[in-house]
Design a protein around this motif. Structure first.
Motif, PDB file in Angstrom:
ATOM      1  N   UNK A 231      26.060 -16.852 -12.119  1.00  0.00           N
ATOM      2  CA  UNK A 231      25.191 -16.089 -13.007  1.00  0.00           C
ATOM      3  C   UNK A 231      24.716 -16.954 -14.171  1.00  0.00           C
ATOM      4  N   UNK A 232      23.569 -16.607 -14.702  1.00  0.00           N
ATOM      5  CA  UNK A 232      23.084 -17.207 -15.943  1.00  0.00           C
ATOM      6  C   UNK A 232      23.576 -16.354 -17.103  1.00  0.00           C
ATOM      7  N   UNK A 233      24.164 -16.991 -18.109  1.00  0.00           N
ATOM      8  CA  UNK A 233      24.615 -16.258 -19.287  1.00  0.00           C
ATOM      9  C   UNK A 233      23.499 -16.128 -20.314  1.00  0.00           C
ATOM     10  N   UNK A 234      22.587 -17.091 -20.324  1.00  0.00           N
ATOM     11  CA  UNK A 234      21.498 -17.071 -21.300  1.00  0.00           C
ATOM     12  C   UNK A 234      20.333 -17.900 -20.775  1.00  0.00           C
ATOM     13  N   UNK A 235      19.119 -17.541 -21.193  1.00  0.00           N
ATOM     14  CA  UNK A 235      17.931 -18.361 -20.980  1.00  0.00           C
ATOM     15  C   UNK A 235      17.475 -18.899 -22.328  1.00  0.00           C
ATOM     16  N   UNK A 236      17.035 -20.148 -22.336  1.00  0.00           N
ATOM     17  CA  UNK A 236      16.511 -20.802 -23.537  1.00  0.00           C
ATOM     18  C   UNK A 236      15.052 -21.143 -23.273  1.00  0.00           C
ATOM     19  N   UNK A 237      14.151 -20.572 -24.090  1.00  0.00           N
ATOM     20  CA  UNK A 237      12.713 -20.710 -23.865  1.00  0.00           C
ATOM     21  C   UNK A 237      12.042 -21.155 -25.156  1.00  0.00           C
ATOM     22  N   UNK A 238      11.245 -22.208 -25.070  1.00  0.00           N
ATOM     23  CA  UNK A 238      10.469 -22.718 -26.204  1.00  0.00           C
ATOM     24  C   UNK A 238       9.045 -22.168 -26.116  1.00  0.00           C
ATOM     25  N   UNK A 239       8.191 -22.446 -27.126  1.00  0.00           N
ATOM     26  CA  UNK A 239       6.816 -21.926 -27.083  1.00  0.00           C
ATOM     27  C   UNK A 239       6.065 -22.348 -25.831  1.00  0.00           C
TER      28      UNK A 239
ATOM     29  N   UNK B  30      12.181 -32.152 -24.026  1.00  0.00           N
ATOM     30  CA  UNK B  30      13.500 -32.738 -23.826  1.00  0.00           C
ATOM     31  C   UNK B  30      14.321 -32.715 -25.109  1.00  0.00           C
ATOM     32  N   UNK B  31      13.665 -32.945 -26.251  1.00  0.00           N
ATOM     33  CA  UNK B  31      14.418 -32.979 -27.501  1.00  0.00           C
ATOM     34  C   UNK B  31      15.079 -31.638 -27.789  1.00  0.00           C
ATOM     35  N   UNK B  32      14.374 -30.512 -27.482  1.00  0.00           N
ATOM     36  CA  UNK B  32      14.969 -29.193 -27.689  1.00  0.00           C
ATOM     37  C   UNK B  32      16.146 -28.971 -26.737  1.00  0.00           C
ATOM     38  N   UNK B  33      15.938 -29.342 -25.465  1.00  0.00           N
ATOM     39  CA  UNK B  33      17.000 -29.220 -24.472  1.00  0.00           C
ATOM     40  C   UNK B  33      18.220 -30.047 -24.876  1.00  0.00           C
ATOM     41  N   UNK B  34      17.978 -31.291 -25.272  1.00  0.00           N
ATOM     42  CA  UNK B  34      19.078 -32.201 -25.583  1.00  0.00           C
ATOM     43  C   UNK B  34      19.868 -31.723 -26.791  1.00  0.00           C
TER      44      UNK B  34
ATOM     45  N   UNK C 202       5.223 -16.135 -24.123  1.00  0.00           N
ATOM     46  CA  UNK C 202       4.284 -15.011 -24.137  1.00  0.00           C
ATOM     47  C   UNK C 202       4.629 -14.000 -23.051  1.00  0.00           C
ATOM     48  N   UNK C 203       4.979 -14.471 -21.872  1.00  0.00           N
ATOM     49  CA  UNK C 203       5.264 -13.572 -20.748  1.00  0.00           C
ATOM     50  C   UNK C 203       6.355 -12.570 -21.107  1.00  0.00           C
ATOM     51  N   UNK C 204       7.396 -13.035 -21.785  1.00  0.00           N
ATOM     52  CA  UNK C 204       8.533 -12.153 -22.065  1.00  0.00           C
ATOM     53  C   UNK C 204       8.427 -11.406 -23.387  1.00  0.00           C
ATOM     54  N   UNK C 205       7.614 -11.886 -24.335  1.00  0.00           N
ATOM     55  CA  UNK C 205       7.590 -11.273 -25.659  1.00  0.00           C
ATOM     56  C   UNK C 205       6.219 -10.851 -26.149  1.00  0.00           C
ATOM     57  N   UNK C 206       5.147 -11.403 -25.559  1.00  0.00           N
ATOM     58  CA  UNK C 206       3.810 -11.149 -26.068  1.00  0.00           C
ATOM     59  C   UNK C 206       3.465 -11.987 -27.280  1.00  0.00           C
ATOM     60  N   UNK C 207       4.316 -12.962 -27.616  1.00  0.00           N
ATOM     61  CA  UNK C 207       4.098 -13.805 -28.793  1.00  0.00           C
ATOM     62  C   UNK C 207       3.430 -15.107 -28.371  1.00  0.00           C
ATOM     63  N   UNK C 208       2.320 -15.431 -29.019  1.00  0.00           N
ATOM     64  CA  UNK C 208       1.669 -16.724 -28.830  1.00  0.00           C
ATOM     65  C   UNK C 208       2.060 -17.595 -30.020  1.00  0.00           C
ATOM     66  N   UNK C 209       2.540 -18.790 -29.714  1.00  0.00           N
ATOM     67  CA  UNK C 209       3.031 -19.659 -30.782  1.00  0.00           C
ATOM     68  C   UNK C 209       2.774 -21.103 -30.390  1.00  0.00           C
ATOM     69  N   UNK C 210       2.129 -21.848 -31.270  1.00  0.00           N
ATOM     70  CA  UNK C 210       1.834 -23.240 -30.982  1.00  0.00           C
ATOM     71  C   UNK C 210       3.087 -24.095 -30.957  1.00  0.00           C
ATOM     72  N   UNK C 211       3.120 -25.036 -30.032  1.00  0.00           N
ATOM     73  CA  UNK C 211       4.257 -25.940 -29.900  1.00  0.00           C
ATOM     74  C   UNK C 211       4.177 -27.032 -30.951  1.00  0.00           C
ATOM     75  N   UNK C 212       5.287 -27.279 -31.638  1.00  0.00           N
ATOM     76  CA  UNK C 212       5.350 -28.365 -32.617  1.00  0.00           C
ATOM     77  C   UNK C 212       6.761 -28.910 -32.642  1.00  0.00           C
ATOM     78  N   UNK C 213       7.015 -29.808 -33.590  1.00  0.00           N
ATOM     79  CA  UNK C 213       8.362 -30.375 -33.696  1.00  0.00           C
ATOM     80  C   UNK C 213       9.346 -29.378 -34.295  1.00  0.00           C
ATOM     81  N   UNK C 214       8.850 -28.309 -34.903  1.00  0.00           N
ATOM     82  CA  UNK C 214       9.723 -27.258 -35.453  1.00  0.00           C
ATOM     83  C   UNK C 214       9.948 -26.209 -34.370  1.00  0.00           C
ATOM     84  N   UNK C 215      11.185 -26.022 -34.000  1.00  0.00           N
ATOM     85  CA  UNK C 215      11.494 -25.145 -32.872  1.00  0.00           C
ATOM     86  C   UNK C 215      11.380 -23.674 -33.233  1.00  0.00           C
TER      87      UNK C 215
END
Length: 443
Positions: free
Chosen positions: A89-97, A183-187, A102-115
């Motif tokens: 089983x997956x205990x958690x999903x980690x999703x960046x912008x 990768x930086x967010x994942x790492x 958008x698919x799961x929350x309806x939020x549009x957010x630009x990708x940047x170095x700030x997570x």
């Protein structure tokens, strides 16, 4: 055929440049819709008017039903169901912008170095981790209540994320990281939450997104309808001397007139022998093929349509190649059935092309048959040789065979389709191309 049309409405430019389909394919810098419109650089008063066939283009208006909060909630519930049923089983999903956010929350957010990170635990409400100074803007975008954790500029957002999960009792197990997360967010997340085993979230995220709801299909059909209307106006406006850039400008202006964000790759004559074009400028002359490949966004959902027309009458060779490509497209539509392997759809189209003398393999039909489509112009699954994804109802794809003869011409027909519960795939577009002289049904 290629390129995603991102809808970053009201967002500041991110560290990653967003470009249109035509801009990306032609390897040019990003430009605003105003600068790309016909007559770019002219004042509003003296800009050239659009040709007469564009007069009837109108916004979709009330035909578009926005996605409401309950639909986003249902998507999270489906993800949690898939997380629990996975082995392990997956205990958690980690999703960046990106489009999955958008698919799961309806939020549009630009990708940047700030997570800005979305955490979907196996049960309970999602958690959003956001820069503290962005909290107010984020809360304005929330479609439904969820926990928000803030981080200051001198803090680690992934440590904040790990702490939020620990507070809920989630400290170990399998954590799925969405495929487009940097990768930086994942790492950093992996380091901040060492109790988790970080793996790909694809079984859950792709499993959810690949199966379109009736509402998603409705939005995609509207995007296809609008694309047909704009392309019809463009092909009805062909005239000798038009350049490839001017054709592309007309496409963008047509979508703009409908209140939509869209564009197209536009290729003339020998330029179309390269599926994604060339930097060499070309203008239209009698006997040239005209390839227009593009689409638009409706509530974030994309269309991807290609039509190849002709100025005047086609040569016998061009006419013969068109018939081969259309037969290949028919074969693929018939092969795209629930229960079949995705690679067999490519096989069906490629067999037709090769049997007609334009083989073997990728010699003239130089790319895969098609790709998944939805919130991204290209998304999983893919219709490519050897692919073993089992096709299931409500998966959506492009169907785009082509033949490309270097230094002469290229020809591609592309429509969007959905896998049916039984029988061949069904079109999301209004209909297949009937002839080179009439690439769309327009008056």
């Amino acid at each position: 055929m290629f390129g995603n049309l991102r809808d970053e409405t009201n967002e500041k430019p991110s560290a990653i440049a967003k470009t249109s389909r035509r801009e990306f394919l032609n390897n040019t810098a990003a430009a605003s819709a105003f600068l790309l419109a016909p007559g770019a650089g002219k004042t509003l008063e003296n800009r050239d008017p659009l040709p007469a066939p564009f007069a009837n283009l109108k916004p979709l208006g009330s035909r578009v039903r926005p996605i409401e909060a309950e639909e986003f909630r249902a998507r999270i519930a489906e993800a949690q169901k898939r997380m629990a049923e996975s082995q392990p089983a997956f205990e958690v999903l980690f999703i960046a912008p990106g489009t999955s956010l958008y698919y799961f929350t309806g939020i549009r957010w630009g990708l940047s170095e700030r997570l800005l990170g979305l955490l979907i635990p196996k049960s309970g409400e999602p958690i959003l981790v956001v820069p503290a100074f962005e909290e107010g803007r984020l809360r304005e975008k929330l479609k439904f209540p969820m926990e928000v954790r803030i981080w200051q500029e001198d803090q680690s957002p992934t440590r904040i994320a790990a702490g939020a999960l620990a507070d809920r009792g989630w400290r170990t197990g399998q954590a799925g990281v969405e495929e487009t997360a940097g990768f930086t967010f994942f790492d950093h997340f992996r380091a901040a939450a060492p109790g988790f085993t970080c793996v790909s979230a694809d079984p859950v995220t792709i499993g959810c997104r690949a199966h379109k709801s009736p509402h998603e299909l409705e939005l995609m059909r509207l995007a296809c309808d609008a694309t047909f209307d704009v392309f019809a106006a463009v092909f009805a406006s062909l005239k000798e001397g038009l350049s490839q850039d001017e054709l592309g400008d007309l496409v963008e202006a047509g979508f703009s007139k409908m209140g939509l964000r869209g564009g197209a790759l536009t290729l003339i004559g020998a330029s179309a022998a390269l599926p994604h074009g060339t930097l060499q400028p070309r203008t239209l002359k009698p006997g040239d093929v005209v390839l227009v490949d593009g689409g638009c966004l409706v509530e974030g959902y994309e269309s991807d349509v290609t039509r190849t027309g002709i100025l005047g009458k086609p040569s016998q060779k061009v006419a013969d190649v068109f018939e081969i490509v259309r037969h290949a497209q028919n074969a693929a539509l018939d092969a795209a059935r629930a229960g079949k392997l995705s690679g067999t759809v490519d096989d069906a189209a490629r067999t037709v092309v090769a049997a007609a003398g334009y083989g073997p393999d990728y010699r003239f039909f130089t790319h895969r048959l098609g790709h998944g489509i939805g919130l991204d112009g290209h998304e999983h699954p893919y219709l490519v040789r050897g692919s073993t994804t089992i096709l299931e109802p409500n998966m959506t794809f492009s169907n785009e065979p082509g033949i490309y003869i270097q230094s002469e011409f290229g020809l591609r027909c592309e429509d969007d389709m959905v896998i049916a519960p039984a029988g061949p795939a069904q079109l999301l577009t209004k209909g297949l191309q009937s002839s080179l002289e009439k690439p769309l049904d327009y008056v």
